[in-house]
Scaffold this motif. Structure first.
Motif, PDB file in Angstrom:
ATOM      1  N   ARG A 211       0.854  -1.191   0.000  1.00 54.63           N
ATOM      2  CA  ARG A 211       0.000   0.000   0.000  1.00 54.63           C
ATOM      3  C   ARG A 211       0.884   1.234   0.000  1.00 54.63           C
ATOM      4  O   ARG A 211       2.079   1.167   0.338  1.00 54.63           O
ATOM      5  N   TYR A 212       0.289   2.355  -0.383  1.00 58.01           N
ATOM      6  CA  TYR A 212       0.978   3.630  -0.276  1.00 58.01           C
ATOM      7  C   TYR A 212       0.537   4.319   1.020  1.00 58.01           C
ATOM      8  O   TYR A 212      -0.673   4.388   1.297  1.00 58.01           O
ATOM      9  N   PRO A 213       1.481   4.814   1.813  1.00 54.79           N
ATOM     10  CA  PRO A 213       1.094   5.481   3.063  1.00 54.79           C
ATOM     11  C   PRO A 213       0.112   6.621   2.848  1.00 54.79           C
ATOM     12  O   PRO A 213      -0.789   6.837   3.656  1.00 54.79           O
ATOM     13  N   LYS A 214       0.295   7.370   1.746  1.00 52.86           N
ATOM     14  CA  LYS A 214      -0.654   8.418   1.372  1.00 52.86           C
ATOM     15  C   LYS A 214      -1.268   8.010   0.041  1.00 52.86           C
ATOM     16  O   LYS A 214      -0.634   8.143  -1.010  1.00 52.86           O
ATOM     17  N   ALA A 215      -2.494   7.530   0.089  1.00 49.73           N
ATOM     18  CA  ALA A 215      -3.112   6.926  -1.084  1.00 49.73           C
ATOM     19  C   ALA A 215      -3.205   7.891  -2.260  1.00 49.73           C
ATOM     20  O   ALA A 215      -3.073   7.502  -3.418  1.00 49.73           O
ATOM     21  N   GLU A 216      -3.430   9.172  -1.965  1.00 52.71           N
ATOM     22  CA  GLU A 216      -3.645  10.135  -3.044  1.00 52.71           C
ATOM     23  C   GLU A 216      -2.334  10.622  -3.654  1.00 52.71           C
ATOM     24  O   GLU A 216      -2.332  11.292  -4.687  1.00 52.71           O
ATOM     25  N   SER A 217      -1.186  10.306  -3.028  1.00 52.36           N
ATOM     26  CA  SER A 217       0.097  10.794  -3.515  1.00 52.36           C
ATOM     27  C   SER A 217       1.146   9.695  -3.365  1.00 52.36           C
ATOM     28  O   SER A 217       1.952   9.713  -2.426  1.00 52.36           O
TER      29      SER A 217
ATOM     30  N   GLU B  34       4.620   0.754   1.150  1.00 59.29           N
ATOM     31  CA  GLU B  34       4.881  -0.115   2.282  1.00 59.29           C
ATOM     32  C   GLU B  34       4.590  -1.554   1.887  1.00 59.29           C
ATOM     33  O   GLU B  34       3.642  -1.821   1.142  1.00 59.29           O
TER      34      GLU B  34
END
Length: 236
Positions: free
Chosen positions: A68-74, A79
């Motif tokens: 996953r991305y820690p900040k989904a929008e950017s 991770e």
């Protein structure tokens, strides 16, 4: 003509690992923003996958992990989560222990695309429901087939309706547009165990029996935009 609505959105930051479920995401010519932007790469430059080919190397167990991305929008560096869902401190070091290979690393896409085929995979609930009916007692959901978008199709829609979409241009939500090109030829990856889905050799056999090894619709993006759960999918 309304083909349905977006039921779920899935992005896979690290190729061949379990992904992250989103409520909305930007779409550009590469597909969902950050989708499969990273991969597990070995010393020969082949990418971790469920199969062995010239480009891919089978690495059993990757689907038990998630990314996953820690900040989904950017999206920045993703991770990696272990089988218990706990983020690991160093993804490459963890994978070397987990896979028992000292030549693998998490690598960002460079000149060679990480996609098996085209940037966007779409699956209908009509097809998914048919697979569930054909596999009683075996847990089946869309994660077996790793689409980016699961489309809720109207009642009475026949299974494998994706075949009818091939060659069509479709609008996803208010602005994004895609062209459906072909379907995916499935491999043993659909059988592999992942969270809440045990290994089963019958999944691929059923795809072969019902639909000649093919399942979903693959698309290219012709107009960027942002898609949300609940957005209409409209033929244009």
């Amino acid at each position: 003509m309304n083909l349905g609505t977006i039921e779920r959105i899935w992005r896979y930051p690290i190729k061949s690992t379990g992904g992250e479920r989103l409520e909305s995401v930007a779409v550009d010519e590469r597909g969902l923003l950050g989708d499969r932007l990273y991969a597990v790469r070995d010393g020969e430059g082949r990418f971790g996958s469920g199969k062995n080919t010239r480009r891919f190397r089978r690495m059993p167990g990757l689907l038990r992990l998630r990314s996953r991305y820690p900040k989904a929008e950017s999206p920045a560096e993703p991770e990696l989560l272990d089988p218990d869902g706990t983020p690991v401190a160093d993804a490459t070091a963890y994978l070397r222990r987990y896979l028992r290979r000292d030549d693998v690393e998490v690598a960002r896409e460079e000149s060679v695309p990480h996609f098996d085929q085209l940037p966007l995979s779409v699956l209908s609930t009509a097809t998914l429901d048919r697979m569930r009916t054909a596999l009683p007692g075996i847990p089946v959901d869309e994660r077996r087939f790793r689409p980016n978008l699961l489309i809720r199709t109207p009642p009475g829609t026949p299974p494998f309706v994706e075949d009818q979409w091939l060659g069509a241009q479709v609008r996803l939500g208010p602005t994004a547009c895609v062209t459906f090109v072909r379907s995916s030829e499935r491999c043993v990856m659909v059988n592999e165990a992942q969270q809440e889905l045990p290994h089963s050799p019958f999944v691929l056999k059923t795809v072969a029996r019902l639909h000649a090894m093919r399942l979903d619709a693959l698309a290219t993006v012709t107009q960027p935009g942002t898609v949300h759960v609940g957005d209409p999918v409209v033929l244009i």
